[in-house]
Scaffold this motif. Structure first.
Motif, PDB file in Angstrom:
ATOM      1  N   HIS A   1      -3.338  -0.284  -9.781  1.00  0.00           N
ATOM      2  CA  HIS A   1      -2.029   0.126  -9.248  1.00  0.00           C
ATOM      3  C   HIS A   1      -0.959  -0.879  -9.638  1.00  0.00           C
ATOM      4  O   HIS A   1      -1.167  -2.087  -9.547  1.00  0.00           O
ATOM      5  CB  HIS A   1      -2.074   0.246  -7.726  1.00  0.00           C
ATOM      6  CG  HIS A   1      -2.399   1.632  -7.267  1.00  0.00           C
ATOM      7  ND1 HIS A   1      -1.544   2.693  -7.430  1.00  0.00           N
ATOM      8  CD2 HIS A   1      -3.495   2.147  -6.653  1.00  0.00           C
ATOM      9  CE1 HIS A   1      -2.089   3.787  -6.936  1.00  0.00           C
ATOM     10  NE2 HIS A   1      -3.285   3.481  -6.464  1.00  0.00           N
TER      11      HIS A   1
ATOM     12  N   ASP B   1      -8.688   0.427  -6.786  1.00  0.00           N
ATOM     13  CA  ASP B   1      -7.217   0.494  -6.839  1.00  0.00           C
ATOM     14  C   ASP B   1      -6.596  -0.658  -7.617  1.00  0.00           C
ATOM     15  O   ASP B   1      -5.384  -0.837  -7.579  1.00  0.00           O
ATOM     16  CB  ASP B   1      -6.644   0.454  -5.407  1.00  0.00           C
ATOM     17  CG  ASP B   1      -6.458   1.843  -4.826  1.00  0.00           C
ATOM     18  OD1 ASP B   1      -6.621   2.825  -5.573  1.00  0.00           O
ATOM     19  OD2 ASP B   1      -6.152   1.954  -3.627  1.00  0.00           O
TER      20      ASP B   1
ATOM     21  N   ARG C   1      -2.295  -3.483  -0.808  1.00  0.00           N
ATOM     22  CA  ARG C   1      -3.509  -2.965  -1.458  1.00  0.00           C
ATOM     23  C   ARG C   1      -4.697  -3.900  -1.190  1.00  0.00           C
ATOM     24  O   ARG C   1      -5.846  -3.463  -1.181  1.00  0.00           O
ATOM     25  CB  ARG C   1      -3.283  -2.845  -2.961  1.00  0.00           C
ATOM     26  CG  ARG C   1      -2.237  -1.813  -3.330  1.00  0.00           C
ATOM     27  CD  ARG C   1      -2.847  -0.466  -3.630  1.00  0.00           C
ATOM     28  NE  ARG C   1      -1.828   0.582  -3.564  1.00  0.00           N
ATOM     29  CZ  ARG C   1      -2.068   1.864  -3.439  1.00  0.00           C
ATOM     30  NH1 ARG C   1      -3.329   2.277  -3.328  1.00  0.00           N
ATOM     31  NH2 ARG C   1      -1.106   2.768  -3.391  1.00  0.00           N
TER      32      ARG C   1
ATOM     33  N   SER D   1       3.177   0.906  -6.313  1.00  0.00           N
ATOM     34  CA  SER D   1       2.187   1.957  -6.559  1.00  0.00           C
ATOM     35  C   SER D   1       2.555   2.905  -7.699  1.00  0.00           C
ATOM     36  O   SER D   1       2.462   2.537  -8.841  1.00  0.00           O
ATOM     37  CB  SER D   1       1.900   2.705  -5.259  1.00  0.00           C
ATOM     38  OG  SER D   1       1.305   1.803  -4.342  1.00  0.00           O
TER      39      SER D   1
ATOM     40  N   GLN E   1       0.836  -1.212   0.000  1.00  0.00           N
ATOM     41  CA  GLN E   1       0.000   0.000   0.000  1.00  0.00           C
ATOM     42  C   GLN E   1       0.867   1.257   0.000  1.00  0.00           C
ATOM     43  O   GLN E   1       0.507   2.264  -0.579  1.00  0.00           O
ATOM     44  CB  GLN E   1      -0.906  -0.020   1.245  1.00  0.00           C
ATOM     45  CG  GLN E   1      -1.729   1.220   1.461  1.00  0.00           C
ATOM     46  CD  GLN E   1      -2.918   1.347   0.526  1.00  0.00           C
ATOM     47  OE1 GLN E   1      -3.221   0.442  -0.234  1.00  0.00           O
ATOM     48  NE2 GLN E   1      -3.575   2.480   0.549  1.00  0.00           N
TER      49      GLN E   1
END
Length: 411
Positions: free
Chosen positions: A103, A100, A59, A107, A44
């Protein structure tokens, strides 16, 4: 032969919220899909664990947390007589679960190096459309909401706004895993105060102090965590490693890389040629590919690639200076010349080790206001409704400039 069907209404145990219920079989099947399971292998917070050792959450954690908060939001709004159909409810769950999914490894680093011209939001949409085909159109409404094309504005605002479910989870989650308590917002209180007026997602007047705390927490988390100087250096060094690898690949130099990473190094990638094959290769690419490549590249004969890779692996990072004014060109040029001379590199190569950029912290954007609903039923922008002068100040973006260079060349 075992014909027993799996239980798809699982309960997951989250360290922040406790037990999280998977709401239906479609959500379970999406979570089980390889595209979504890949998020277990995407951190993340990138290299923030070089500053905060506990920041190793993924994530996957974040997406599961978001679906939990979205279930709470739907319950709260329905109790306040906001009409949300079963189809809209499910679409909200799918959209927040997959917000997300585009990603890349570490990231944002890929977006600024080897996957240019297409953002993670656009890649998320490509994944959603591919999944929609696999699930026979069951994601149609979720995609419509995700793209902001649904006439009910508040549905989109739950997914993407200044007080959306995404932010309510990541601030609380990142605060928990880093140990930075300033970011510990009351997501429960904020959700309990949500309402809808004129199709806008609003916060009832009783929740004004929770919104104030949320905005201040966001500002503090940006300075203390997301824009922490060491994290900034590490992420920019990673971008430069990947840029150098791409440069060498373009010149035909052989580089160790997994098949998925190899694909992005040796092929030009843009929005125009991001086809189904590219999407499948992207789905196979994660943090592990990048880290294993960097470990191997630390022994490469190219001096720039090997030096940068060694520095990241051994956490021997560049020095950083941050100030409010832009750095003078002469100051940057002198640093580049020093590095060129002392490490025996060309001035062009030295720019992988000496670079200047800017950072921006804009805690509250008034063009996408958070509205406070008072007892009379009127809406007021939080910046005007709050008696806290800090909130008005947060509407102004704060821009700072930084320069990075090797520590060994200090005068």
């Amino acid at each position: 032969m075992n014909t027993k069907k799996p239980n798809k209404l699982k309960i997951l145990n989250d360290p922040i919220y406790g037990f999280i219920q998977i709401p239906n079989t479609l959500i379970f099947d999406i979570i089980e899909h390889p595209y979504f399971q890949r998020l277990r292998r995407i951190t993340q917070m990138g290299f923030s664990n070089l500053v905060y050792p506990g920041a190793n959450h993924t994530r996957f954690h974040h997406a599961i947390g978001c679906i939990h908060l979205m279930q709470k939001a739907v319950r709260v709004l329905r109790l306040k007589q906001v009409a949300i159909s079963n189809e809209e409810e499910n679409a909200l769950y799918v959209a927040i679960l997959l917000h997300d999914i585009g990603h890349g490894a570490f990231s944002h680093a890929l977006e600024h190096s080897i996957v240019n011209g297409i953002s993670h939001e656009e890649i998320s949409l490509k994944f959603m459309k591919k999944l929609n085909a696999e699930f026979n159109g069951q994601l149609d409404l979720a995609i419509e909401i995700f793209e902001g094309n649904n006439p009910r504005k508040f549905l989109y605002q739950l997914i993407s706004s200044q007080l959306d479910i995404d932010r309510l989870d990541y601030l609380k989650r990142d605060s928990f895993y880093t140990g930075v308590t300033e970011g510990n917002i009351s997501s429960d209180r904020l959700i309990a105060m949500m309402n809808v007026k004129n199709d806008e997602l609003v916060i009832e007047e009783k929740g004004i102090y929770s919104v104030e705390k949320f905005l201040i927490a966001r500002r503090l988390m940006y300075w203390q965590v997301y824009l922490h100087k060491t994290g900034l250096v590490a992420e920019n060094m990673l971008v430069n490693v990947l840029k150098r690898a791409k440069e060498l690949a373009d010149e035909g130099v052989e580089l160790y890389a997994s098949s998925s990473l190899n694909y992005f190094l040796y092929n030009p990638i843009s929005e125009d040629n991001f086809n189904d094959k590219t999407l499948e290769m992207f789905a196979a690419l994660d943090d592990y590919d990048v880290l294993s490549a960097i470990k191997e590249w630390s022994n490469h004969k190219d001096k720039v690639l090997s030096l940068l890779s060694k520095m990241i692996i051994n956490r021997k990072l560049l020095r950083i200076e941050i100030q409010e004014k832009e750095f003078k060109d002469s100051y940057i040029d002198n640093r580049i010349k020093d590095v060129s001379k002392k490490i025996a590199l060309s001035e062009k190569e030295a720019q992988f080790f000496v670079f200047s950029k800017k950072i921006k912290n804009h805690a509250y954007q008034q063009d996408k206001p958070i509205f406070i609903l008072n007892k009379e039923g009127d809406l007021k922008d939080i910046a005007k409704a709050s008696d806290q002068l800090n909130i008005q100040a947060l509407t102004n973006p704060v821009i700072k400039h930084f320069i990075c260079y090797p520590k060994s060349i200090l005068n």
